[in-house]
Write a protein that holds these residues in place. Structure first.
Motif, mmCIF file in Angstrom:
data_model
loop_
_atom_site.group_PDB
_atom_site.id
_atom_site.type_symbol
_atom_site.label_atom_id
_atom_site.label_comp_id
_atom_site.label_asym_id
_atom_site.label_seq_id
_atom_site.Cartn_x
_atom_site.Cartn_y
_atom_site.Cartn_z
ATOM 1 N N GLY A 1 29.515 67.533 52.800
ATOM 2 C CA GLY A 1 30.166 67.846 51.545
ATOM 3 C C GLY A 1 30.750 66.607 50.903
ATOM 4 N N LYS A 2 31.110 66.711 49.612
ATOM 5 C CA LYS A 2 31.641 65.557 48.880
ATOM 6 C C LYS A 2 32.946 65.066 49.487
ATOM 7 N N VAL A 3 33.875 65.981 49.767
ATOM 8 C CA VAL A 3 35.125 65.611 50.436
ATOM 9 C C VAL A 3 34.887 65.722 51.936
ATOM 10 N N VAL A 4 34.886 64.588 52.616
ATOM 11 C CA VAL A 4 34.584 64.571 54.049
ATOM 12 C C VAL A 4 35.777 65.077 54.854
ATOM 13 N N VAL A 5 36.974 64.581 54.525
ATOM 14 C CA VAL A 5 38.180 65.029 55.229
ATOM 15 C C VAL A 5 39.383 64.796 54.326
ATOM 16 N N GLU A 6 40.337 65.727 54.376
ATOM 17 C CA GLU A 6 41.584 65.538 53.646
ATOM 18 C C GLU A 6 42.729 66.090 54.485
ATOM 19 N N GLY A 7 43.878 65.442 54.353
ATOM 20 C CA GLY A 7 45.062 65.857 55.094
ATOM 21 C C GLY A 7 46.223 66.121 54.158
ATOM 22 N N HIS B 1 54.648 63.602 57.259
ATOM 23 C CA HIS B 1 54.173 64.286 56.055
ATOM 24 C C HIS B 1 53.297 63.370 55.171
ATOM 25 N N VAL B 2 52.207 62.886 55.761
ATOM 26 C CA VAL B 2 51.305 62.002 55.013
ATOM 27 C C VAL B 2 50.156 62.811 54.418
ATOM 28 N N ASP B 3 49.708 62.389 53.239
ATOM 29 C CA ASP B 3 48.587 63.023 52.544
ATOM 30 C C ASP B 3 47.475 61.999 52.341
ATOM 31 N N PHE B 4 46.230 62.430 52.445
ATOM 32 C CA PHE B 4 45.107 61.519 52.221
ATOM 33 C C PHE B 4 43.848 62.330 51.942
ATOM 34 N N GLN B 5 42.872 61.664 51.351
ATOM 35 C CA GLN B 5 41.578 62.289 51.075
ATOM 36 C C GLN B 5 40.497 61.216 51.157
ATOM 37 N N ILE B 6 39.417 61.506 51.880
ATOM 38 C CA ILE B 6 38.325 60.547 52.046
ATOM 39 C C ILE B 6 37.031 61.195 51.571
ATOM 40 N N ILE B 7 36.338 60.485 50.669
ATOM 41 C CA ILE B 7 35.153 61.005 49.987
ATOM 42 C C ILE B 7 33.881 60.522 50.683
ATOM 43 N N LEU C 1 27.229 48.333 56.574
ATOM 44 C CA LEU C 1 26.942 48.265 55.134
ATOM 45 C C LEU C 1 25.732 49.127 54.779
ATOM 46 N N GLU C 2 24.767 49.200 55.692
ATOM 47 C CA GLU C 2 23.554 49.984 55.447
ATOM 48 C C GLU C 2 23.735 51.462 55.809
ATOM 49 N N TYR C 3 24.795 51.776 56.534
ATOM 50 C CA TYR C 3 25.037 53.156 56.992
ATOM 51 C C TYR C 3 25.312 54.060 55.797
ATOM 52 N N GLU C 4 24.644 55.207 55.746
ATOM 53 C CA GLU C 4 24.735 56.100 54.592
ATOM 54 C C GLU C 4 25.944 57.036 54.664
ATOM 55 N N GLY C 5 26.548 57.142 55.847
ATOM 56 C CA GLY C 5 27.661 58.068 56.011
ATOM 57 C C GLY C 5 28.991 57.455 55.610
ATOM 58 N N THR C 6 30.076 58.097 56.049
ATOM 59 C CA THR C 6 31.443 57.689 55.733
ATOM 60 C C THR C 6 32.030 56.954 56.933
ATOM 61 N N VAL C 7 32.821 55.910 56.672
ATOM 62 C CA VAL C 7 33.374 55.090 57.750
ATOM 63 C C VAL C 7 34.885 54.957 57.590
ATOM 64 N N ILE C 8 35.597 55.167 58.690
ATOM 65 C CA ILE C 8 37.029 54.850 58.764
ATOM 66 C C ILE C 8 37.169 53.729 59.785
ATOM 67 N N LEU C 9 37.741 52.620 59.351
ATOM 68 C CA LEU C 9 37.840 51.423 60.185
ATOM 69 C C LEU C 9 39.291 51.061 60.451
ATOM 70 N N VAL C 10 39.635 50.882 61.718
ATOM 71 C CA VAL C 10 40.903 50.248 62.075
ATOM 72 C C VAL C 10 40.542 48.843 62.535
ATOM 73 N N SER C 11 40.981 47.833 61.817
ATOM 74 C CA SER C 11 40.600 46.462 62.167
ATOM 75 C C SER C 11 41.613 45.468 61.627
ATOM 76 N N HIS C 12 41.755 44.354 62.354
ATOM 77 C CA HIS C 12 42.608 43.256 61.891
ATOM 78 C C HIS C 12 41.762 42.023 61.572
#
Length: 644
Positions: free
Chosen positions: A324-330, A345-351, A488-499
């Motif tokens: 779906g268009k909205v992958v995850v929302e909190g 009480h954090v809010d977020f939305q990832i497309i 970069l070539e991946y077609e899906g959605t990515v959440i990255l934790v990185s420094h």
């Protein structure tokens, strides 16, 4: 400063270094380069005396100290954080005792012009300098400053070291080394356990560090911003470049291309000589020329081409199933560990298709939210996943959670489903597990091998939401580049934790910053994000200025710009005036020191003052004042550079 002279090292008869020599000068910043297994860590251990040599030697001046930070180190301490950091100064009393003994000997000896007497005096001056740096009245303040720079909060300084993770314990070890200020600082992957804030602080600290620094790092930005010299280790030899890492790569490629051209020319020449020998071998009239060419071939020094690090992982993520268009929302997501609140009480939305970076200080909740999204933690609030979302999760410590008793093949075979089992061997080969490697037990793998294996497991089932928590830790630069290209070539959605700044740059233009139990969104490039944060920090500092705290007047943007400019000019004038005053003080103090040195060089005229120790005390006082003035001068000068 430090000389490495014709060193050779062998392991089980196989040479790692052969007749290697180089020199480390004062205040140098050197990066070590070379493929995994080339010997970078071994070279650091040689320089600090932990690794024996097969031949050759390393010459370190008698009074020079070498400090070494390994990639990982078990810290067993019952002290609190600040106490553990201050334990770095446990040698202060020993230094004082050494100085007292030398002072006593100088008073009793009469061979004032002998080399032995002058050497003792030099040793005392060196001890005075070191003790001036380790001024007891400033030690605690300095320790607090360094610990906070590396990310510790005020309230954490009184917590026991044992309550912190390995990563935070490594920060304490790094703090102890920085506080000791050795003449040569050896750092093996120092950024592995640091977040962006701590990396930037360390980078700035090391730029103005008084000693020399040699480091191994897979953080290209860190290397480029800090080093001015790169030493490459390749096939037992070293290549020394007086340039930062990225420029070194260009020069290295030029070197290898030149070697290839020389090799091809030589091979052509060899074939022509061999043809001549074969053609005229049986002719007596050509015997002399044939013999001459045979000898020429025997004496010819053969051109070789250096073996570059081409052993990087190579892969592509499987095609992502449609979601779906909205992958995850909190909405109003909260999480606490006992009484410790992490998310409030954090809010977020990832497309769909976005690549989002979670950034911020370690301990602010990045990994916690990642685990919540990977359905590994409970929470309060509401999280909704979109239609047909399939999640793949790479945990920060995932490679540590692998079953040590299983083999490489068994580890991936356990999680594979369907026809892809037939391709397991080729998938493992893409991650550099070939031949007998697939039968190795997890217990004998290096950190880098475990990280690669954990990434390989992500390929076994198609996903459209990847959650990657510090995926570049323990990966070499080439493997990081290949992972970045695959993402970069991946077609899906990515959440990255990185420094890793170089890894994040160009990969994402949406950030969630975690701070004070909340998250704040930023859209833009990594460079824009870092620039905005610096501006915000300056604004926060000005907001805390007591001279301004009662101002409540509403002003326009143009007035703010004009006011900020005037305030900046006023601040710069004040700093420049302070610089001039310090320079005058230094000039006067250096003249006073010259007078004392002249007296000390004429013991026949100033015997009473020397015996009483008054001249030595005066020498220490003046030198300490000079050092303090120079330190203040450097701080103000750096502040002026940052303001301009």
């Amino acid at each position: 400063m430090i000389s490495v002279n014709n060193i050779s090292v062998e392991f089980s008869g196989i040479p790692l270094f052969e007749q290697v020599s180089f020199h480390v000068s004062e205040k140098e910043r050197i990066g070590l380069a070379g493929k995994n297994g080339a010997g970078k860590t071994t070279l650091l251990r040689i320089l600090c005396g932990e690794q024996e040599l097969t031949s050759g030697n390393v010459v370190v001046p008698e009074n020079e100290k070498v400090g070494y930070l390994p990639q990982e180190k078990k810290v067993r301490s019952n002290r609190k954080v600040l106490e553990e950091a201050l334990s770095a100064f446990s040698n202060v009393e020993d230094l004082k005792k050494q100085r007292e003994n030398i002072q006593q000997e100088l008073v009793t000896r009469t061979d004032y012009e002998s080399k032995a007497y002058l050497k003792l005096f030099e040793e005392m001056n060196s001890l005075n300098d070191r003790l001036a740096i380790l001024d007891e009245g400033q030690l605690e303040g300095l320790a607090v400053k360094v610990l906070k720079g590396l990310g510790f909060l005020e309230e954490e300084l009184s917590r026991p070291v044992s309550t912190f993770s390995l990563g935070w314990q490594m920060r304490i070890e790094l703090a102890k080394l920085l506080l000791l200020q050795p003449g040569l600082l050896l750092l093996d992957e120092p950024t592995n356990h640091l977040d962006l804030d701590a990396i930037q602080w360390l980078e700035n600290y090391l730029k103005s560090y008084k000693g020399s620094v040699i480091l191994v790092s897979h953080d290209r930005s860190f290397l480029d911003n800090l080093t001015t010299r790169t030493i490459e280790i390749n096939n037992g030899k070293i290549y020394d470049y007086k340039v930062p890492y990225s420029h070194y790569l260009e020069l290295r490629d030029e070197r290898v291309n030149q070697q290839k051209a020389e090799y091809n020319n030589q091979q052509k020449q060899i074939k022509e000589i061999e043809r001549f020998i074969e053609r005229f071998r049986s002719k007596s009239t050509k015997a002399r020329q044939v013999q001459s060419r045979v000898k020429h071939l025997e004496k010819m020094e053969r051109v070789s081409i250096d073996d570059l690090d081409s052993s990087g992982i190579h892969f592509r993520f499987p095609s992502a199933p449609r979601s779906g268009k909205v992958v995850v929302e909190g909405e109003s997501v909260s999480k606490s560990y006992g009484s410790k609140k992490v998310l409030d009480h954090v809010d977020f939305q990832i497309i769909k298709g976005e690549k989002v970076a979670f950034v911020g200080r370690n301990g602010e909740g990045k990994t916690t939210l990642s685990k919540i999204l990977a359905k590994q933690l409970d929470y309060a609030g509401e999280i909704k996943f979109g239609h047909n979302v399939h999640t793949g999760y790479y945990a920060q410590d995932q490679w540590e959670m692998l079953d040590a008793s299983k083999t490489v093949f068994e580890t991936v075979d356990d999680v594979v489903v369907g026809d892809i089992r037939k391709r397991l061997t080729s998938i493992l080969g893409a991650f550099l597990f070939q031949g007998e490697d697939i039968d190795k037990k997890i217990s004998v793998l290096s950190g880098g091998e475990k990280a690669r294996l954990s990434l390989a497991r992500l390929l076994l089932n198609p996903t459209n939401l990847l959650i990657l928590d510090e995926p570049t830790n323990h990966l070499d630069l080439l493997s990081k580049d290949i992972l970045k290209t695959a993402l970069l070539e991946y077609e899906g959605t990515v959440i990255l934790v990185s420094h890793d700044r170089d890894f994040l740059s160009g990969l994402t233009e949406r950030f969630y910053e975690f701070k004070n139990h909340k998250i704040k969104e930023f859209r833009g490039t990594l460079e824009e994000y870092l620039g905005k944060r610096n501006i915000e920090q300056l604004q926060e500092l000005e907001a805390k200025n007591p001279e301004k705290k009662d101002q409540k007047t509403v002003v326009s943007d143009s007035q703010l710009d004009w006011g900020a400019k005037k305030e900046k000019e006023k601040r710069q004038r004040k700093l420049k005036k302070e610089l001039e005053r310090i320079e005058l003080d230094i000039e006067k103090l250096e003249k006073d020191l010259q007078v004392v040195n002249e007296k000390l060089s004429r013991p026949e005229d100033f015997m009473e003052e020397i015996k009483s120790g008054e001249l030595s005390k005066e020498h220490v006082r003046i030198q300490s004042a000079i050092d303090q003035n120079y330190e203040t001068w450097e701080e103000i000068h750096l502040q002026l550079e940052e303001e301009s």
